[in-house]
Structure formats: structure tokens, C-alpha cells
Write a protein that holds these residues in place. Structure first.
Motif, PDB file in Angstrom:
ATOM      1  N   VAL A  45      -6.833   7.362  21.521  1.00 50.16           N
ATOM      2  CA  VAL A  45      -6.676   6.282  22.434  1.00 50.16           C
ATOM      3  C   VAL A  45      -5.706   6.640  23.487  1.00 50.16           C
ATOM      4  CG1 VAL A  45      -6.378   3.853  22.804  1.00 50.16           C
ATOM      5  CG2 VAL A  45      -7.533   4.695  20.730  1.00 50.16           C
ATOM      6  N   VAL A  46      -5.896   6.057  24.708  1.00 55.27           N
ATOM      7  CA  VAL A  46      -4.981   6.208  25.735  1.00 55.27           C
ATOM      8  C   VAL A  46      -5.205   4.912  26.644  1.00 55.27           C
ATOM      9  CG1 VAL A  46      -4.647   8.825  25.923  1.00 55.27           C
ATOM     10  CG2 VAL A  46      -6.441   7.753  27.269  1.00 55.27           C
ATOM     11  N   GLY A  47      -4.154   4.515  27.346  1.00 49.72           N
ATOM     12  CA  GLY A  47      -4.155   3.776  28.504  1.00 49.72           C
ATOM     13  C   GLY A  47      -4.833   4.225  29.769  1.00 49.72           C
ATOM     14  N   VAL A  48      -5.418   3.425  30.831  1.00 51.89           N
ATOM     15  CA  VAL A  48      -5.828   3.634  31.805  1.00 51.89           C
ATOM     16  C   VAL A  48      -4.728   4.172  32.806  1.00 51.89           C
ATOM     17  CG1 VAL A  48      -5.424   1.606  33.124  1.00 51.89           C
ATOM     18  CG2 VAL A  48      -7.087   3.392  33.942  1.00 51.89           C
ATOM     19  N   GLU A  74     -18.793  14.893  10.076  1.00 48.15           N
ATOM     20  CA  GLU A  74     -18.589  14.264  11.389  1.00 48.15           C
ATOM     21  C   GLU A  74     -18.717  14.736  12.643  1.00 48.15           C
ATOM     22  OE1 GLU A  74     -14.271  14.279  10.734  1.00 48.15           O
ATOM     23  OE2 GLU A  74     -14.161  12.830   8.824  1.00 48.15           O
ATOM     24  N   PRO A  75     -18.776  14.124  13.726  1.00 51.01           N
ATOM     25  CA  PRO A  75     -18.846  14.664  14.964  1.00 51.01           C
ATOM     26  C   PRO A  75     -18.051  15.669  15.304  1.00 51.01           C
ATOM     27  CG  PRO A  75     -19.056  12.119  15.086  1.00 51.01           C
ATOM     28  CD  PRO A  75     -18.421  12.663  13.965  1.00 51.01           C
ATOM     29  N   LYS A  76     -18.678  16.563  16.099  1.00 57.18           N
ATOM     30  CA  LYS A  76     -17.761  17.713  16.498  1.00 57.18           C
ATOM     31  C   LYS A  76     -16.321  17.526  17.082  1.00 57.18           C
ATOM     32  CE  LYS A  76     -17.690  22.098  19.203  1.00 57.18           C
ATOM     33  NZ  LYS A  76     -18.456  23.067  20.122  1.00 57.18           N
ATOM     34  N   GLN A  77     -16.269  16.508  18.002  1.00 60.24           N
ATOM     35  CA  GLN A  77     -15.115  15.895  18.701  1.00 60.24           C
ATOM     36  C   GLN A  77     -15.027  14.569  18.205  1.00 60.24           C
ATOM     37  OE1 GLN A  77     -13.102  17.382  20.475  1.00 60.24           O
ATOM     38  NE2 GLN A  77     -14.077  19.347  20.857  1.00 60.24           N
ATOM     39  N   PRO A  78     -13.675  14.065  18.020  1.00 57.40           N
ATOM     40  CA  PRO A  78     -13.437  12.534  17.888  1.00 57.40           C
ATOM     41  C   PRO A  78     -13.750  11.814  19.103  1.00 57.40           C
ATOM     42  CG  PRO A  78     -11.349  13.809  18.260  1.00 57.40           C
ATOM     43  CD  PRO A  78     -12.505  14.696  18.011  1.00 57.40           C
ATOM     44  N   ALA A  79     -14.035  10.568  19.048  1.00 55.55           N
ATOM     45  CA  ALA A  79     -14.455   9.829  19.903  1.00 55.55           C
ATOM     46  C   ALA A  79     -13.376   9.255  20.940  1.00 55.55           C
ATOM     47  CB  ALA A  79     -14.809   8.250  19.432  1.00 55.55           C
ATOM     48  N   ARG A  80     -13.374   9.096  22.119  1.00 57.20           N
ATOM     49  CA  ARG A  80     -12.143   8.837  22.966  1.00 57.20           C
ATOM     50  C   ARG A  80     -12.293   7.345  23.260  1.00 57.20           C
ATOM     51  NH1 ARG A  80     -14.171  13.847  26.781  1.00 57.20           N
ATOM     52  NH2 ARG A  80     -16.119  12.493  26.788  1.00 57.20           N
ATOM     53  N   VAL A  81     -11.103   6.840  23.573  1.00 56.57           N
ATOM     54  CA  VAL A  81     -11.171   5.327  24.058  1.00 56.57           C
ATOM     55  C   VAL A  81     -10.025   5.357  25.064  1.00 56.57           C
ATOM     56  CG1 VAL A  81     -10.526   3.173  23.004  1.00 56.57           C
ATOM     57  CG2 VAL A  81     -11.293   4.713  21.465  1.00 56.57           C
ATOM     58  N   ARG A 131      -6.527  -9.407  30.457  1.00 54.48           N
ATOM     59  CA  ARG A 131      -5.951  -8.094  29.902  1.00 54.48           C
ATOM     60  C   ARG A 131      -6.659  -7.895  28.469  1.00 54.48           C
ATOM     61  NH1 ARG A 131       0.116  -7.669  28.807  1.00 54.48           N
ATOM     62  NH2 ARG A 131      -0.407  -5.770  28.397  1.00 54.48           N
ATOM     63  N   VAL A 132      -6.813  -6.775  28.161  1.00 50.83           N
ATOM     64  CA  VAL A 132      -7.520  -6.339  27.015  1.00 50.83           C
ATOM     65  C   VAL A 132      -6.712  -6.981  25.840  1.00 50.83           C
ATOM     66  CG1 VAL A 132      -8.410  -4.436  25.571  1.00 50.83           C
ATOM     67  CG2 VAL A 132      -8.560  -4.374  28.028  1.00 50.83           C
ATOM     68  N   ASP A 133      -7.624  -7.652  24.996  1.00 51.52           N
ATOM     69  CA  ASP A 133      -7.024  -8.360  23.775  1.00 51.52           C
ATOM     70  C   ASP A 133      -7.046  -7.165  22.646  1.00 51.52           C
ATOM     71  OD1 ASP A 133      -6.846  -9.442  21.140  1.00 51.52           O
ATOM     72  OD2 ASP A 133      -7.664 -11.382  21.952  1.00 51.52           O
ATOM     73  N   LEU A 134      -6.180  -6.657  22.520  1.00 51.86           N
ATOM     74  CA  LEU A 134      -6.092  -5.429  21.850  1.00 51.86           C
ATOM     75  C   LEU A 134      -6.694  -5.574  20.263  1.00 51.86           C
ATOM     76  CD1 LEU A 134      -2.820  -3.776  22.901  1.00 51.86           C
ATOM     77  CD2 LEU A 134      -5.134  -2.830  23.112  1.00 51.86           C
ATOM     78  N   LEU A 135      -6.144  -6.826  19.807  1.00 51.96           N
ATOM     79  CA  LEU A 135      -6.680  -7.241  18.436  1.00 51.96           C
ATOM     80  C   LEU A 135      -8.383  -7.108  18.213  1.00 51.96           C
ATOM     81  CD1 LEU A 135      -4.297  -9.748  17.241  1.00 51.96           C
ATOM     82  CD2 LEU A 135      -4.385  -7.619  16.069  1.00 51.96           C
ATOM     83  N   ARG A 136      -8.807  -7.809  19.146  1.00 54.60           N
ATOM     84  CA  ARG A 136     -10.256  -8.053  19.360  1.00 54.60           C
ATOM     85  C   ARG A 136     -10.676  -6.582  19.607  1.00 54.60           C
ATOM     86  NH1 ARG A 136     -11.654 -12.460  23.536  1.00 54.60           N
ATOM     87  NH2 ARG A 136     -13.611 -11.612  23.470  1.00 54.60           N
ATOM     88  N   GLY A 153      -0.671   7.520  24.248  1.00 54.75           N
ATOM     89  CA  GLY A 153       0.089   6.852  25.296  1.00 54.75           C
ATOM     90  C   GLY A 153      -0.952   6.071  26.271  1.00 54.75           C
ATOM     91  N   GLY A 154      -0.069   5.635  27.376  1.00 55.73           N
ATOM     92  CA  GLY A 154       1.304   5.809  27.679  1.00 55.73           C
ATOM     93  C   GLY A 154       2.259   4.639  27.184  1.00 55.73           C
ATOM     94  N   GLY A 155       3.336   4.467  27.749  1.00 49.17           N
ATOM     95  CA  GLY A 155       4.370   3.519  27.296  1.00 49.17           C
ATOM     96  C   GLY A 155       3.855   2.023  27.314  1.00 49.17           C
ATOM     97  N   GLU A 156       3.300   1.716  28.069  1.00 50.68           N
ATOM     98  CA  GLU A 156       2.583   0.351  28.325  1.00 50.68           C
ATOM     99  C   GLU A 156       1.840  -0.156  27.063  1.00 50.68           C
ATOM    100  OE1 GLU A 156       3.291  -2.205  30.541  1.00 50.68           O
ATOM    101  OE2 GLU A 156       4.638  -1.026  32.118  1.00 50.68           O
ATOM    102  N   LEU A 157       0.696   0.847  26.995  1.00 51.60           N
ATOM    103  CA  LEU A 157       0.042   0.805  25.833  1.00 51.60           C
ATOM    104  C   LEU A 157       0.603   0.720  24.456  1.00 51.60           C
ATOM    105  CD1 LEU A 157      -2.855   0.402  24.552  1.00 51.60           C
ATOM    106  CD2 LEU A 157      -3.167   2.649  24.560  1.00 51.60           C
ATOM    107  N   ILE A 158       1.494   1.625  24.168  1.00 48.17           N
ATOM    108  CA  ILE A 158       2.402   1.762  23.090  1.00 48.17           C
ATOM    109  C   ILE A 158       3.134   0.487  22.835  1.00 48.17           C
ATOM    110  CG2 ILE A 158       4.015   2.965  21.911  1.00 48.17           C
ATOM    111  CD1 ILE A 158       3.040   5.640  23.149  1.00 48.17           C
TER     112      ILE A 158
END
Length: 221
Positions: A45-48, A74-81, A131-136, A153-158
Motif C-alpha cells: 500500500v502507498v498513498g497517491v 498465491e498470485p505471483k505478485q502481491p496486490a497493489r493498493v 477523504r478516504v475512510d481508512l477503516l472502511r 508510505g508516504g508520511g501523510e498516509l502513515i
């Protein structure tokens, strides 16, 4: 769901310079560690902001690690978010290629035309008004079978993930350089805490490359 935040920071806690350009903080040994952590995850997972600044691919590089995933069924690659409240992810971003499944988490504020452009390239998760509701959003990812989550990352998402109480572990490579700058991004930006600070328990300290890897567990998780 188990969420691990992984980051590389300078000795003074910066992720990059005030220009927000990618800076090599760690070395080969840490790159291999990060590749293994990706391979052991269901999603990365990363932020935009990270997508716009670095255009990362977020895939496992070592083919032997990819083969291990396939052997585990499992899939060859993990999903990306990508967490992207207003749909700013470019349609030609590397993270939207066909190397792996990609989820883009949007808020209701994302324009309709942007949604239409992204819908052929990613699985869209809508959660939150402005804004994205991270819990949901993370609950939706969990429902999609993504249990082991790596955040890069980045810092805002963390900061937002800590604020939402979603982080289980923090792994930080601290490199042997000083970046400085009051406007340079740090590990956890955002508004910052003024009370109820998240408490961490130091689990391990290890020398790596010319720096140190600090592994923390978030208390109460």
C-alpha cells in the motif's frame, strides 16, 4: 488483518528532501529485505503522493520469491493498493500495469470521469466523503482476502494509519545520512498528535548496510 509499515529514513528522520525527490537512503541488503517483505504480503500500500513523486511499480523483483508465492498457491505478485481520495493517480502510472491486481481507494469526492478512466485499470474501493475512510477501506480490502498488508508510505498516509489505529508493526531502516529541511517529509506527517500518542515497543535492532533496522510493535494491537 495485520498491517506492517515499512520505511527508510535518514538519520534525522526524513524520507526525502524538501523537493520530495527520491533519495537512496538504504543499500542492497535493505532492498533484499524489502523485496522479501513484499513477497510475504498480500498487498503493498502507498498513498497517491508516493505514486506522483516516485511512480513505483511495487512488485517483487526476485523471481525466486515470486516462485515461492506460486508454490504457496498465491498470485505471483502481491496486490497493489493506492490510497487516493480525489483520484489523482495517472492512468499511465506503473502501479496500474498488468503485473499485479491494483486497488485504488477513493472518496466520494473523486470525479466521475476519473472513476471511469481508472475502472478499466484497477479495482475501485470507495470509502469516505472528502477523504478516504481508512477503516472502511481496509475492511473492504480484508473482505477481498488481503490479510497481510505492507505499507510503504508516504508520511501523510502513515500518520493517518496510526491515527486510525490500523498499524501493528513499524519497521524503519535508519540510514547514515542527514537530509534536513523543515519542509522535508518525515515518517509520519499529517497534522501530528498532541495527545494520546501511539506507543511502540522495540522488538529488535539490527545492523544493516551502513545503518540500522529498527523493528517496533504497536502496543495495544
Amino acid at each position: 488483518m495485520h498491517v506492517v509499515v515499512n520505511a527508510a529514513a535518514s538519520a534525522d528522520g526524513k524520507l526525502s528532501s524538501r523537493r520530495r525527490e527520491q533519495i537512496a537512503i538504504s543499500g542492497e541488503a535493505d532492498f533484499e529485505r524489502v523485496d522479501r517483505l513484499r513477497a510475504d504480503s498480500d498487498a503493498v500500500v502507498v498513498g497517491v503522493g508516493t505514486v506522483l513523486a516516485d511512480d513505483p511499480h511495487l512488485t517483487v523483483k526476485d523471481e525466486s520469491l515470486c516462485n515461492e508465492r506460486l508454490e504457496r498457491g498465491e498470485p505471483k505478485q502481491p496486490a497493489r493498493v493506492v490510497v487516493d481520495s480525489r483520484g489523482r493517480t495517472p492512468t499511465d502510472a506503473a502501479v496500474l500495469d498488468d503485473a499485479a491486481t491494483t486497488y485504488v481507494c477513493l472518496s466520494e469526492a473523486a470525479p466521475v470521469d476519473t472513476r471511469l478512466e481508472l475502472t478499466d485499470r484497477a479495482e475501485l474501493v470507495t470509502a469516505g466523503d472528502e477523504r478516504v475512510d481508512l477503516l472502511r477501506a481496509f475492511a473492504a480490502l480484508e473482505s477481498a482476502g488481503l490479510e497481510r498488508i505492507m505499507v510503504e508510505g508516504g508520511g501523510e498516509l502513515i500518520f493517518s494509519l496510526f491515527e486510525a489505529g490500523l498499524v501493528d508493526e513499524l519497521r524503519t531502516f535508519v540510514g547514515p545520512t542527514v537530509i534536513g529541511g523543515r519542509d522535508a517529509p518525515t515518517l509520519a506527517d499529517g497534522e501530528g498528535f498532541v495527545e494520546a500518542f501511539p506507543s511502540l515497543s522495540l522488538e529488535e535492532v539490527a545492523r544493516l548496510d551502513d545503518g540500522a533496522l529498527l523493528s517496533w510493535r504497536v502496543e495495544g494491537r
